[in-house]
Design a protein around this motif. Structure first.
Motif, PDB file in Angstrom:
ATOM      1  N   TRP A  63      57.067  23.584  41.386  1.00 11.34           N
ATOM      2  CA  TRP A  63      58.141  23.750  39.774  1.00 11.34           C
ATOM      3  C   TRP A  63      58.897  25.131  39.979  1.00 11.34           C
ATOM      4  O   TRP A  63      59.770  25.512  39.993  1.00 11.34           O
ATOM      5  CB  TRP A  63      57.184  23.287  39.407  1.00 11.34           C
ATOM      6  CG  TRP A  63      58.544  23.554  37.187  1.00 11.34           C
ATOM      7  CD1 TRP A  63      59.173  22.850  37.042  1.00 11.34           C
ATOM      8  CD2 TRP A  63      58.471  24.678  37.077  1.00 11.34           C
ATOM      9  NE1 TRP A  63      59.501  23.872  35.547  1.00 11.34           N
ATOM     10  CE2 TRP A  63      59.257  24.544  35.661  1.00 11.34           C
ATOM     11  CE3 TRP A  63      57.992  26.018  36.967  1.00 11.34           C
ATOM     12  CZ2 TRP A  63      59.709  25.303  34.358  1.00 11.34           C
ATOM     13  CZ3 TRP A  63      58.069  26.797  35.703  1.00 11.34           C
ATOM     14  CH2 TRP A  63      59.287  26.546  34.828  1.00 11.34           C
ATOM     15  N   ARG A 109      62.816  27.347  40.243  1.00 15.01           N
ATOM     16  CA  ARG A 109      62.786  28.004  39.038  1.00 15.01           C
ATOM     17  C   ARG A 109      63.886  28.964  39.222  1.00 15.01           C
ATOM     18  O   ARG A 109      64.752  29.302  39.129  1.00 15.01           O
ATOM     19  CB  ARG A 109      61.699  28.286  37.672  1.00 15.01           C
ATOM     20  CG  ARG A 109      61.432  27.253  37.230  1.00 15.01           C
ATOM     21  CD  ARG A 109      62.901  25.988  36.264  1.00 15.01           C
ATOM     22  NE  ARG A 109      63.352  25.376  36.960  1.00 15.01           N
ATOM     23  CZ  ARG A 109      62.360  24.355  37.358  1.00 15.01           C
ATOM     24  NH1 ARG A 109      61.832  23.864  37.457  1.00 15.01           N
ATOM     25  NH2 ARG A 109      63.787  23.419  38.260  1.00 15.01           N
ATOM     26  N   GLU A 161      66.612  28.079  41.121  1.00 13.41           N
ATOM     27  CA  GLU A 161      67.825  28.004  40.517  1.00 13.41           C
ATOM     28  C   GLU A 161      68.662  29.362  39.598  1.00 13.41           C
ATOM     29  O   GLU A 161      69.887  29.519  39.197  1.00 13.41           O
ATOM     30  CB  GLU A 161      67.573  27.185  38.806  1.00 13.41           C
ATOM     31  CG  GLU A 161      67.295  25.713  39.859  1.00 13.41           C
ATOM     32  CD  GLU A 161      66.981  25.057  38.342  1.00 13.41           C
ATOM     33  OE1 GLU A 161      66.859  25.619  37.198  1.00 13.41           O
ATOM     34  OE2 GLU A 161      66.864  23.716  38.249  1.00 13.41           O
ATOM     35  N   TRP A 162      67.899  30.415  39.513  1.00 10.39           N
ATOM     36  CA  TRP A 162      67.839  31.563  38.758  1.00 10.39           C
ATOM     37  C   TRP A 162      68.728  32.833  39.592  1.00 10.39           C
ATOM     38  O   TRP A 162      69.091  33.646  39.394  1.00 10.39           O
ATOM     39  CB  TRP A 162      66.572  32.704  38.425  1.00 10.39           C
ATOM     40  CG  TRP A 162      66.053  31.834  37.361  1.00 10.39           C
ATOM     41  CD1 TRP A 162      66.342  31.546  36.277  1.00 10.39           C
ATOM     42  CD2 TRP A 162      63.901  32.169  37.450  1.00 10.39           C
ATOM     43  NE1 TRP A 162      65.393  31.036  35.179  1.00 10.39           N
ATOM     44  CE2 TRP A 162      64.198  31.481  36.136  1.00 10.39           C
ATOM     45  CE3 TRP A 162      63.219  32.299  37.572  1.00 10.39           C
ATOM     46  CZ2 TRP A 162      63.086  31.390  35.473  1.00 10.39           C
ATOM     47  CZ3 TRP A 162      61.760  32.398  37.179  1.00 10.39           C
ATOM     48  CH2 TRP A 162      62.207  31.426  35.764  1.00 10.39           C
TER      49      TRP A 162
END
Length: 201
Positions: free
Chosen positions: A67, A71, A74-75
């Protein structure tokens, strides 16, 4: 040693240490029921993740570590998974050696009385890049740079290689060995060809 006993089974433990060898050693005696993802953002926090490199050492993966990796992507971070030994070896080149060269240049400017305004007026693309790097180092936390220099087991070899490079240059000049100097640059051209080059001459 204080935090780990308090963690529930399956919890994710992560760190952002600049050197991973101590973490790898510690984990040999740590709990086996935790996820452990060791990260190193290869940039200062004020720059943000977008477009920046992050090293990841996946000591013990699971849903929580996956997870977190999602992230980071995604950033906008570019995440590269390596083992601890490879991490420290690469960071000796990308951090220890680079910071050594930058600090040496900065100390030379200070020792020789380089005035910022005069330097700027006659700066080259290379000197502007070095000045920007030295200025950045001077603005940020010295403790972070010290941890990189003092903690990396591959650090001594990286610093010695930078020093050896300067000594080789001094020898070429002292002995008027232009051929040795030229061959060194041609060798670098071949070695660094995969990186491409923006003209800075």
């Amino acid at each position: 040693d204080h935090i780990v006993p308090q963690l529930p089974a399956g919890a994710l433990l992560t760190d952002v240490f600049a050197v991973k060898a101590p973490m790898a050693k510690w984990l040999q005696t740590a709990r086996s029921d935790l996820e452990v993802l060791s990260l190193q953002p290869l940039f200062a926090p004020d720059l943000g993740f977008d477009g920046q490199n992050v090293a990841a050492v996946e000591f013990a993966t699971g849903p929580r570590s996956r997870w977190l990796m999602e992230r980071l992507a995604e950033w906008g971070a570019r995440v590269t998974v390596v083992d601890a030994e490879r991490h420290d070896a690469l960071c000796a080149l990308n951090q220890v050696a680079v910071h050594t060269a930058l600090l040496a240049y900065g100390l030379a400017l200070e020792a020789l009385g380089g005035d910022a305004e005069d330097l700027s007026a006659l700066s080259t693309p290379q000197s502007r890049a070095l000045l920007a790097g030295v200025s950045r180092m001077a603005e940020l936390n010295p403790e972070g740079y010290w941890a990189i220099q003092a903690g990396n087991p591959a650090g001594p070899a990286a610093r010695a290689a930078v020093l050896e490079g300067v000594q080789r240059l001094m020898t070429w000049v002292d002995e008027a060995d232009g051929d040795g100097f030229t061959e060194a640059l041609l060798s670098l051209r071949r070695h660094l060809a995969p990186f491409g080059s923006d003209r800075t001459d």
